[in-house]
Design an enzyme around this catalytic site. Structure first.
Site, PDB file in Angstrom:
ATOM      1  N   CYS A  47       2.782  -0.601  -4.584  1.00 21.67           N
ATOM      2  CA  CYS A  47       2.968   0.202  -3.400  1.00 21.67           C
ATOM      3  C   CYS A  47       4.436   0.147  -3.041  1.00 21.67           C
ATOM      4  O   CYS A  47       5.337   0.729  -3.728  1.00 21.67           O
ATOM      5  CB  CYS A  47       2.026   0.027  -2.273  1.00 21.67           C
ATOM      6  SG  CYS A  47       1.872   1.193  -1.130  1.00 21.67           S
ATOM      7  N   HIS A  89      -3.508  -0.451  -4.960  1.00 18.93           N
ATOM      8  CA  HIS A  89      -3.641  -1.828  -4.421  1.00 18.93           C
ATOM      9  C   HIS A  89      -4.580  -2.641  -5.401  1.00 18.93           C
ATOM     10  O   HIS A  89      -5.709  -2.999  -4.651  1.00 18.93           O
ATOM     11  CB  HIS A  89      -3.673  -2.008  -3.150  1.00 18.93           C
ATOM     12  CG  HIS A  89      -2.687  -1.633  -2.283  1.00 18.93           C
ATOM     13  ND1 HIS A  89      -1.577  -2.466  -1.745  1.00 18.93           N
ATOM     14  CD2 HIS A  89      -2.104  -0.333  -1.609  1.00 18.93           C
ATOM     15  CE1 HIS A  89      -0.650  -1.908  -1.160  1.00 18.93           C
ATOM     16  NE2 HIS A  89      -1.092  -0.441  -1.006  1.00 18.93           N
ATOM     17  N   GLU A 102      -4.936  -5.518  -5.623  1.00 14.76           N
ATOM     18  CA  GLU A 102      -5.087  -6.847  -4.687  1.00 14.76           C
ATOM     19  C   GLU A 102      -6.167  -6.713  -3.459  1.00 14.76           C
ATOM     20  O   GLU A 102      -6.741  -7.600  -3.011  1.00 14.76           O
ATOM     21  CB  GLU A 102      -3.709  -7.709  -4.236  1.00 14.76           C
ATOM     22  CG  GLU A 102      -3.260  -7.173  -2.990  1.00 14.76           C
ATOM     23  CD  GLU A 102      -2.663  -5.757  -3.134  1.00 14.76           C
ATOM     24  OE1 GLU A 102      -2.808  -5.039  -4.000  1.00 14.76           O
ATOM     25  OE2 GLU A 102      -2.053  -5.315  -2.077  1.00 14.76           O
TER      26      GLU A 102
END
Lengths: 224, 80
Positions: free
Chosen positions: A86, A200, A202
């Protein structure tokens, strides 16, 4: 496996990233941007998401001059593995470690939702755990995710298998949320050691929270 | 002297904000607008009297930081 995670003023995904990699068995260290070095035993350097320097001027534009970025460049040029997620992707393009640039989303909205991505190339350490044409479900959350590169740059990306991910629907058909050229969600450099993506992974570590497809993505780095 | 730097998206790079403003002007019945580009202006106060030196410095500032030349063009105007 040691993962160093960069933290600028305004970074806000460093702890999620730390949690994700520790859940996969890595040791982690958060590195403040004023540091002129990165830990010597770093196996992967992550430029985490957020809003470094409040996105002032342009997303990632000011972070590229932080003291730590010289060490990041040297690490990348030496073959070290770097992942920008990002805002981290924006920082890496601004720093010239990845080609192209991220513009304001086509319809000007901040987009925050789960989105499907299709794997285009897996001949790299990042996506080697996935197969070509696999579709993963990963959250996106950005205002400036509209990837742009000129025609010559785009054909080079395809020629070198540097386009990693397309935004698609669940069936893998192109579905472009933000106006990115060719619906590109993630790329790597020619040498395939610097990776950048707007979504994302994660944030996709637990099926209870919507998707655990991020595990397969981040695991690639751990087996290397 | 002052340097006025105008940064805008390159011709050929889609300017979504310009398009939105164009739409809004249309809906206000300003129908004679054929194109809108939105950019930003950065005004620098310089401790410098030599115009050539000032122009060289500001050009370097634009290349390094003020503009992203992958997607943006810049124009510099020096004002005494």
């Amino acid at each position: 496996m040691k993962v160093a995670i960069l933290q600028f003023p305004g970074t806000n995904c460093e702890y999620d990233t730390q949690h994700a990699f520790e859940a996969l068995g890595a040791t982690t260290e958060i590195v403040w941007h004023k540091s002129e070095t990165i830990p010597g035993d770093t196996d992967l350097l992550v430029v985490a998401g957020g809003f470094s320097y409040g996105d002032y001027l342009r997303s990632g534009a000011i972070a590229k001059f932080s003291p730590v970025m010289k060490a990041v460049s040297a690490y990348a040029k030496n073959g070290g593995k770097v992942l920008g997620i990002c805002n981290g992707f924006q920082v890496l393009t601004e720093a010239g470690l990845l080609p192209g640039a991220l513009k304001r989303n086509e319809h000007l909205h901040f987009i925050s939702k789960h989105h499907h991505l299709k794997v285009l190339n897996n001949d790299n350490v990042f996506l080697e755990k996935l197969s070509k044409n696999d579709v993963v479900n990963i959250p996106i959350a950005h205002h400036d995710g509209n990837y742009y590169i000129d025609e010559k740059g785009l054909s080079e990306l395809y020629a070198n298998n540097q386009v990693l991910l397309h935004y698609t629907d669940a069936e893998g058909n192109i579905k472009n949320p933000n106006g990115s050229i060719d619906s590109i969600a993630g790329i790597c450099n020619k040498e395939k050691n610097v990776f950048g993506l707007m979504p994302h992974p994660e944030r996709a570590m637990e099926s209870l929270l919507g998707s655990d497809d991020g595990v397969k993505m981040l695991q690639g780095f751990l087996s290397a | 002297m002052k340097a006025i730097v105008n940064v805008s998206l390159k011709a050929g790079v889609l300017d979504s904000q310009g398009k939105a403003v164009h739409h809004a002007l249309d809906s206000l019945h300003f129908n004679n607008v054929s194109d809108v580009r939105v950019g930003k202006q950065i005004i620098l106060k310089l401790d410098e009297t030599d115009e050539t030196k000032a122009m060289a410095d500001v050009t370097k500032m634009c290349e390094d930081l003020l503009a992203n030349t992958v997607i943006e063009d810049y124009e510099i105007e020096l004002v005494q």
